[in-house]
Design a protein around this motif. Sequence first.
Motif, short mmCIF file in Angstrom:
data_model
loop_
_atom_site.label_atom_id
_atom_site.label_comp_id
_atom_site.label_asym_id
_atom_site.label_seq_id
_atom_site.Cartn_x
_atom_site.Cartn_y
_atom_site.Cartn_z
N SER A 1 15.04 4.03 2.41
CA SER A 1 16.13 3.79 1.46
C SER A 1 16.87 5.08 1.18
O SER A 1 18.08 5.08 0.98
CB SER A 1 15.65 3.17 0.16
OG SER A 1 14.28 2.96 0.16
N GLY A 2 16.12 6.21 1.18
CA GLY A 2 16.79 7.51 1.01
C GLY A 2 17.78 7.78 2.12
O GLY A 2 18.94 8.13 1.88
N VAL A 3 17.33 7.55 3.35
CA VAL A 3 18.22 7.77 4.50
C VAL A 3 19.43 6.84 4.41
O VAL A 3 20.58 7.27 4.57
CB VAL A 3 17.46 7.54 5.82
CG1 VAL A 3 18.42 7.54 7.01
CG2 VAL A 3 16.40 8.60 6.01
N GLY A 4 19.15 5.56 4.10
CA GLY A 4 20.24 4.59 4.01
C GLY A 4 21.23 4.95 2.93
O GLY A 4 22.45 4.93 3.14
N ASP B 1 0.84 -1.20 0.00
CA ASP B 1 0.00 0.00 0.00
C ASP B 1 0.88 1.25 0.00
O ASP B 1 2.10 1.19 0.10
CB ASP B 1 -0.97 -0.02 1.19
CG ASP B 1 -0.24 -0.01 2.51
OD1 ASP B 1 0.98 0.21 2.50
OD2 ASP B 1 -0.88 -0.23 3.55
N ARG B 2 0.25 2.39 -0.11
CA ARG B 2 0.97 3.63 -0.28
C ARG B 2 1.89 3.91 0.91
O ARG B 2 3.04 4.31 0.78
CB ARG B 2 -0.05 4.76 -0.42
CG ARG B 2 0.59 6.07 -0.86
CD ARG B 2 -0.29 7.22 -0.48
NE ARG B 2 -1.66 7.04 -0.92
CZ ARG B 2 -2.21 7.70 -1.93
NH1 ARG B 2 -1.51 8.59 -2.57
NH2 ARG B 2 -3.46 7.51 -2.27
N ARG B 3 1.35 3.64 2.12
CA ARG B 3 2.13 3.95 3.33
C ARG B 3 3.42 3.13 3.39
O ARG B 3 4.51 3.66 3.60
CB ARG B 3 1.29 3.67 4.56
CG ARG B 3 2.00 3.97 5.87
CD ARG B 3 1.13 3.55 7.04
NE ARG B 3 -0.04 4.41 7.15
CZ ARG B 3 -0.16 5.36 8.07
NH1 ARG B 3 0.79 5.56 8.93
NH2 ARG B 3 -1.24 6.10 8.13
N THR B 4 3.29 1.82 3.14
CA THR B 4 4.46 0.95 3.18
C THR B 4 5.48 1.40 2.14
O THR B 4 6.69 1.47 2.42
CB THR B 4 4.06 -0.51 2.89
OG1 THR B 4 2.85 -0.78 3.57
CG2 THR B 4 5.14 -1.46 3.32
N PHE B 5 4.96 1.71 0.96
CA PHE B 5 5.86 2.10 -0.13
C PHE B 5 6.63 3.38 0.22
O PHE B 5 7.87 3.44 0.10
CB PHE B 5 5.05 2.32 -1.41
CG PHE B 5 5.87 2.87 -2.54
CD1 PHE B 5 6.80 2.06 -3.20
CD2 PHE B 5 5.75 4.19 -2.93
CE1 PHE B 5 7.56 2.55 -4.22
CE2 PHE B 5 6.52 4.70 -3.95
CZ PHE B 5 7.42 3.89 -4.60
N LEU B 6 5.91 4.39 0.74
CA LEU B 6 6.57 5.65 1.05
C LEU B 6 7.56 5.48 2.20
O LEU B 6 8.63 6.07 2.21
CB LEU B 6 5.53 6.73 1.38
CG LEU B 6 4.75 7.25 0.16
CD1 LEU B 6 3.72 8.27 0.59
CD2 LEU B 6 5.70 7.85 -0.87
N THR B 7 7.18 4.65 3.19
CA THR B 7 8.10 4.40 4.30
C THR B 7 9.39 3.77 3.80
O THR B 7 10.50 4.20 4.13
CB THR B 7 7.44 3.47 5.34
OG1 THR B 7 6.15 3.97 5.62
CG2 THR B 7 8.26 3.40 6.60
#
Lengths: 158, 173, 269
Positions: A25-28, A14-20
């Motif tokens: 991944s951005g932070v990583g 879902d959208r929430r899981t995807f954005l999280t």
Amino acid sequence: MRKKQNRTQQPEIDRRTFLTALGWSGVGLSGLIAALGNLLYLKPAVEYGPPTRIRGGKAKDYQEGIKEVLENERVIIVREKRGFAAISSTCTHLGCTVRASDAGFECPCHGSQFDNDGFVTGGPAPRPLDWYQVSLAPNGELEIDKSVKVPPETYFKV
Amino acid sequence: MREVNTKEVFPKNSNKTYGLMELVKGTKPTVGLQPDDMVFTWPHLLIRELVLFVVVAGLLLVAAFLFDAPLEEVANPNHPPNPAKAPWYFLGLQELVSYSAFAGGVLIPTLIVVALILIPFIDRKRIGVGVWFAKQRAFANGLFFTFLLVMLVLIIIGTFFRGPNWDFVVPWE
Amino acid sequence: MPITAEMRETARGKMHAESFSSRFKVFWKNVYRSLFRYGRMPRDAEGQSYAVFNNLFLHIHPVKVSKHSLKFTYTLGLGVIATILFLILTFTGIWLMFYYFPSATEAYNRMLDLRSSVDFGFVLRNVHKWAAEAMVAVVILHMARVFFTGAYKPPREFNWIVGVILLLLTLMLSFTGYLLPWDQLAFWAITVGTSIASYAPVLGEPLRKFLLGGDTVGQEALVRFYVLHVVILPGLMSIFIAIHFWRIRKDSGLSHPNENGSSARGGAT
């Protein structure tokens, strides 16, 4: 049953899981890039030590069969019938300085022995001594480039 | 949940200032876990730490006045000493390096560290904890003792029995 | 007896003096109590608890410890000794930094100065050296103690690993410190040591260059080893020592012969 129904109605992520996941991944990724940058910063880029290109005197002054030890440069210039060679005096075992002997070279630290071409004849050294590139400067002097290694027995003919 | 028996097994005795409150069913006695086993950190632990500190600092001062830290001639890249030795705790590895550089310098140290890290995940049985050289742990202790002994012997060989050209020498000759 | 003016004067003076000293006592007591709230040598349980609990330096300890963990024959005091040595090394190391200079031309001269010119310079250098050698030995012995008493078993697996990291950090600290005097012993020990590292496949040669800042042991290597020795490794060491101590308490104190499966999980001491 319900699970199956959900599947058909909803996308698997879902959208929430995807954005999280995207956020993490951005932070990583930025962390990884930062770490890499720091590592590259520490990688020695500039040689502050003595120059790698050294002069070895006039080529015609060398007699055949001579082994000229340049102590401070840690290089031994060898003049054979086949030509000139610049052999590193750093032992390939644990970095001690080898000295010229009757049979070739020997390391005083742990007893490695090398023949005249720097090949191992005894002791714990794992590989032959390094050979550096030799060239002739316009004024007839030998020029040794310690940053360029050549395979053993690559004699330089004058 | 623990099963609690609330029935009064022992009737209250008015001559005593204490009484039995309840019985708890369990598989093990919990004697060692009672508060009786504990003492106050202040002063019992702290005084021991203070004594240790004084002893250690005193011994170091005595050693500092009796033995000078070694200082040789200024570093000279052209004149390697014969033999060149690593610090004492690496001499075991250097001894191995003299047989095989890769095995002694890379393989064995890596294996040692990996093995040390894996120990508590391999040997998880909680027996013989808290006792020196427990009989149930004889095998594990023997293995580790052998490992320490081998390292010690290698360090001693590297330190005292290796002379010029890394040849075997006898130190008392 | 009639009261003379003189007598009245002395009495007033005495009173004045008394009130000053008593006022000072009250002042001092207030200052002292603001620092230590539970008396100098607390003898009751409450005072002894708070003496540890309310002190920044002591509160790494629990208020109460088991008698078994105090037995010298059980621990041989090795962990505490290693900590003491680390503290002494930090202290003497910082003191040595006032005179040391990480320069290939200057470092050795500073060693000579410490030995002959600087007052008590040789004491600081010698204590630092012998404490460093002792620390390597004591940390290894501590590991042996923990193994032979089975103290690495659950729930203490993680603290054993922290211990392994502390052992490696100790070795690295000792090794980086070895180069700093810049004498023959230092130079060749590091030449040999870093050459051993270069035998690692793929990573070996880059690692050696990374450590030395070049191809050979020289000025760059000295600065790199200096920074590692005085900042990075001691910093890491302090963090891991903190984790080590914290985990001792989270794992219900030191290992104990009467432990059983249910008791040693996540004790909050």
